[in-house]
Scaffold this motif. Structure first.
Motif, PDB file in Angstrom:
ATOM      1  N   GLU A  14       0.802  -1.175   0.012  1.00  0.00           N
ATOM      2  CA  GLU A  14      -0.078   0.004   0.253  1.00  0.00           C
ATOM      3  C   GLU A  14       0.839   1.218  -0.082  1.00  0.00           C
ATOM      4  OE1 GLU A  14      -3.475   2.102   0.052  1.00  0.00           O
ATOM      5  OE2 GLU A  14      -3.330  -0.091  -0.268  1.00  0.00           O
ATOM      6  N   SER A  15       1.952   1.163   0.731  1.00  0.00           N
ATOM      7  CA  SER A  15       2.843   2.411   0.844  1.00  0.00           C
ATOM      8  C   SER A  15       3.435   2.637  -0.721  1.00  0.00           C
ATOM      9  CB  SER A  15       4.002   2.267   1.969  1.00  0.00           C
ATOM     10  OG  SER A  15       4.780   1.256   1.621  1.00  0.00           O
ATOM     11  N   GLU A  16       3.905   1.671  -1.260  1.00  0.00           N
ATOM     12  CA  GLU A  16       4.474   1.600  -2.570  1.00  0.00           C
ATOM     13  C   GLU A  16       3.454   2.305  -3.643  1.00  0.00           C
ATOM     14  OE1 GLU A  16       7.984  -1.845  -2.008  1.00  0.00           O
ATOM     15  OE2 GLU A  16       5.750  -2.440  -2.585  1.00  0.00           O
ATOM     16  N   LEU A  17       2.408   1.586  -3.572  1.00  0.00           N
ATOM     17  CA  LEU A  17       1.108   2.139  -4.412  1.00  0.00           C
ATOM     18  C   LEU A  17       0.702   3.714  -4.212  1.00  0.00           C
ATOM     19  CD1 LEU A  17      -0.777   1.194  -6.358  1.00  0.00           C
ATOM     20  CD2 LEU A  17      -2.643   0.634  -4.569  1.00  0.00           C
ATOM     21  N   ASN A  18       0.815   4.106  -2.868  1.00  0.00           N
ATOM     22  CA  ASN A  18       0.684   5.592  -2.546  1.00  0.00           C
ATOM     23  C   ASN A  18       1.643   6.439  -3.360  1.00  0.00           C
ATOM     24  OD1 ASN A  18      -1.580   4.949  -1.391  1.00  0.00           O
ATOM     25  ND2 ASN A  18      -0.609   4.967   0.749  1.00  0.00           N
ATOM     26  N   GLU A  19       2.962   5.728  -3.240  1.00  0.00           N
ATOM     27  CA  GLU A  19       4.124   6.607  -3.850  1.00  0.00           C
ATOM     28  C   GLU A  19       3.971   6.598  -5.307  1.00  0.00           C
ATOM     29  OE1 GLU A  19       8.773   6.492  -3.455  1.00  0.00           O
ATOM     30  OE2 GLU A  19       8.071   4.457  -3.248  1.00  0.00           O
TER      31      GLU A  19
END
Length: 166
Positions: A14-19
């Motif tokens: 999720e954190s990578e997707l947000n990035e």
């Protein structure tokens, strides 16, 4: 210092997707929810996310879409290059991430396909992408240029693709 993160879509956090969404938002004015919906609708488990990082900050992004192409009526595997973007123009971020995409396409012995508008054709050609003339490919797009990478003897081929426009 630069680092490339290559993330299969099925493994993205999720954190990578947000990035990814943050990087894409710098280039295109779509909202966070629109970006997420596009990704959920259009990316599959075998697609890849490439993030170029400089000192742990994401500075460029693109995705490689797992596609099937037809080369002289024979089905072959390819990667569609889409969503190429950088947080800032003129810093060479796009060039660096495209060079990495070229390496991945070559190393996996795939054909690369991308779509772009006229002002970007020269840029992609500088990265060894080829534009096939009308009549050499069958893709139903108007006012869009189709470029290919990692094709030998391209003058004698006929290429077709009828999948997702990335």
């Amino acid at each position: 210092m630069f680092e490339i993160k290559l993330i299969p879509h099925k493994d993205i956090l999720e954190s990578e997707l947000n990035e990814v969404i943050s990087l894409k938002s710098k280039q295109w004015g779509f909202g966070i929810n629109e970006q997420k919906q596009w990704i959920e609708k259009n990316l599959n488990n075998n697609d890849l996310h490439l993030i170029l990082k400089e000192n742990d900050l994401g500075v460029a992004y693109l995705n490689l879409i797992d596609i099937n192409l037809y080369l002289n009526d024979k089905q072959i595997k390819g990667f569609g290059v889409g969503n190429v973007c950088a947080i800032e123009r003129g810093k060479g971020y796009g060039f660096k991430i495209m060079k990495e995409a070229n390496k991945i396409i070559s190393d996996l012995d795939r054909i690369g396909l991308l779509f772009c508008k006229e002002p970007l054709v020269k840029y992609y050609k500088s990265l060894d992408w080829l534009e096939l003339n009308d009549g050499k490919f069958e893709i139903n797009l108007k006012n869009t240029h189709c470029l290919f990478f990692n094709i030998q003897n391209y003058r004698d081929l006929k290429l077709s693709y009828d999948g997702l426009i990335f």
